[in-house]
Design an enzyme around this catalytic site. Sequence first.
Site, short mmCIF file in Angstrom:
data_model
loop_
_atom_site.label_atom_id
_atom_site.label_comp_id
_atom_site.label_asym_id
_atom_site.label_seq_id
_atom_site.Cartn_x
_atom_site.Cartn_y
_atom_site.Cartn_z
N THR A 138 33.69 70.78 52.76
CA THR A 138 32.91 71.43 51.70
C THR A 138 31.49 70.88 51.65
O THR A 138 31.24 69.74 52.04
CB THR A 138 33.63 71.17 50.35
OG1 THR A 138 32.74 71.45 49.29
CG2 THR A 138 34.05 69.72 50.20
N LYS A 167 37.18 64.41 50.32
CA LYS A 167 36.79 65.25 51.46
C LYS A 167 35.81 64.49 52.37
O LYS A 167 35.88 64.60 53.59
CB LYS A 167 36.16 66.56 50.98
CG LYS A 167 37.10 67.51 50.25
CD LYS A 167 38.26 68.02 51.09
CE LYS A 167 37.83 68.93 52.20
NZ LYS A 167 39.01 69.50 52.91
N1 LIG Z 1 37.48 77.09 47.94
C1 LIG Z 1 36.25 76.75 48.30
O1 LIG Z 1 35.26 77.20 47.70
C2 LIG Z 1 36.02 75.84 49.48
C3 LIG Z 1 34.75 75.71 50.00
C4 LIG Z 1 34.55 74.90 51.14
C5 LIG Z 1 35.61 74.23 51.70
N2 LIG Z 1 36.84 74.35 51.15
C6 LIG Z 1 37.96 73.63 51.80
O2 LIG Z 1 38.78 74.61 52.41
C7 LIG Z 1 40.14 74.19 52.39
C8 LIG Z 1 40.98 75.27 51.73
O3 LIG Z 1 40.51 75.49 50.39
P1 LIG Z 1 41.22 76.54 49.44
O4 LIG Z 1 40.24 76.92 48.42
O5 LIG Z 1 41.88 77.58 50.26
O6 LIG Z 1 42.32 75.62 48.77
P2 LIG Z 1 43.64 76.02 48.00
O7 LIG Z 1 43.84 74.97 46.96
O8 LIG Z 1 43.63 77.45 47.59
O9 LIG Z 1 44.78 75.89 49.12
C9 LIG Z 1 45.17 74.64 49.63
C10 LIG Z 1 46.49 74.83 50.37
O10 LIG Z 1 46.88 73.57 50.93
C11 LIG Z 1 48.25 73.34 50.64
N3 LIG Z 1 48.46 71.88 50.57
C12 LIG Z 1 47.91 71.01 49.68
N4 LIG Z 1 48.33 69.76 49.95
C13 LIG Z 1 49.15 69.85 51.03
C14 LIG Z 1 49.88 68.90 51.79
N5 LIG Z 1 49.89 67.60 51.47
N6 LIG Z 1 50.59 69.33 52.86
C15 LIG Z 1 50.62 70.65 53.20
N7 LIG Z 1 49.96 71.59 52.50
C16 LIG Z 1 49.23 71.19 51.44
C17 LIG Z 1 48.50 74.05 49.32
O11 LIG Z 1 49.88 74.36 49.13
C18 LIG Z 1 47.64 75.29 49.47
O12 LIG Z 1 48.35 76.34 50.09
C19 LIG Z 1 40.16 72.86 51.65
O13 LIG Z 1 40.18 71.83 52.61
C20 LIG Z 1 38.87 72.85 50.87
O14 LIG Z 1 38.40 71.53 50.67
C21 LIG Z 1 37.09 75.14 50.06
#
Ligand SMILES: NC(=O)c1ccc[n+]([C@@H]2O[C@H](COP(=O)([O-])OP(=O)(O)OC[C@H]3O[C@@H](n4cnc5c(N)ncnc54)[C@H](O)[C@@H]3O)[C@@H](O)[C@H]2O)c1
Length: 357
Positions: A138, A167
């Site tokens: 992120t 992160k």
């Molecule tokens: N949402 C945003 O705006 C954004 C922006 C940039 C980067 N990101 C990054 O992208 C990635 C996905 O984000 P998102 O918004 O889809 O998140 P989210 O919270 O919607 O989904 C996260 C997923 O990871 C799974 N998970 C969590 N812990 C786990 C574990 N220990 N083992 C297996 N599965 C596990 C959850 O069940 C879920 O399905 C993350 O790494 C986040 O930091 C998100």
Amino acid sequence: MQTETSVLVTGGAGFIGANFLLRMVPKHPDTRFVCLDRLTYAGNAMNLRAIEDAANFHFVQGDICDTALLGGLFEEHGFTSVVHFAAESHVDRSIEAPLAFARSNVEGTVALLEAARQAWPEDAAGAGDRYRFVHISTDEVFGSLGDSGQFDEATPYDPRSPYSASKAAADHFARAYFHTYGLPVVLTNGSNNYGPFQFPEKLVPLVISNALDGRAIPVYGTGENVRDWLYVKDHCAALEAVLRRAPPGETYLVGGDSEARNIDLVERLCDLVDAVEDRPEGYSRDLITFVEDRPGHDHRYAIDFSKLEAELDWQPEHDLTDGLRATVDWYLRHPDWLEAVRDDSYRDYYARQYSEA
Ligand SMILES: NC(=O)c1ccc[n+]([C@@H]2O[C@H](COP(=O)([O-])OP(=O)(O)OC[C@H]3O[C@@H](n4cnc5c(N)ncnc54)[C@H](O)[C@@H]3O)[C@@H](O)[C@H]2O)c1
């Protein structure tokens, strides 16, 4: 798609991971995609319903911290690529319970890097395009900007919440595995995503669902915080380009070229919901309730994604107007999805969070 035949996608039942799999599985029928997800409150297998029966898709419920499970999966499926989304992702929850973020985001990432190192040849980074470990991060790792300037790949890290600190730690481990072991790691730092399948604790779906239900719409502080909004389908297109073509060891920032103050975004969403629901002008804006600001709330994020544009020929295809319209339309067409994911724990959490509002 290049030569990889079996891709491990972690966190694929969450918001961005599900959008990525829904794009990739039908598009690359000769590549096998295995989704490993613990199905926390944020993950939902129903997000993957459209591909669950695809011959090139397989779902495993499990934890990325489970090293024995990871070893077994690498052996069984012979992964040549990893696309690592799994994480605890909500800043407010990280302020309440930071340890869960250290565990999944840091320990889980190291467990995954280590599983890839054990499974792949020592010179994996030199083996052309065969092996890739795409670590998804992120822009929050860079901290907060003033009223001008943008983050780029050279911006120093300055995380300010337990989420962004976890992160940042994971990013450092990912780079260390490239430099120390030659693991073919590529990193991305994306800005705030929005779109279908986002759990309604995050700002965009929270506003839409509360406006639909006629409930208070909480906005932190005075809503002056600025974010660069990235439509999730554009993000997934960038991740596909990175998976296919990025050289090992590189980092790419991904942004939407769509800066907006939170309050302006919230008002636009309110107006879009009111227009579709045929409500009087200003109906949902009246639900906006300013709540005490989040501790350490970053003022502004903005992204210079010119490296991704120049090297991998990517740019966002949706501006904020198209993206918000498509997003509101999706949530309005999927009331069953919103109902299913808004379980009791979510309601309790928000009742506590905004009880003073
Ligand atoms: N949402 C945003 O705006 C954004 C922006 C940039 C980067 N990101 C990054 O992208 C990635 C996905 O984000 P998102 O918004 O889809 O998140 P989210 O919270 O919607 O989904 C996260 C997923 O990871 C799974 N998970 C969590 N812990 C786990 C574990 N220990 N083992 C297996 N599965 C596990 C959850 O069940 C879920 O399905 C993350 O790494 C986040 O930091 C998100």
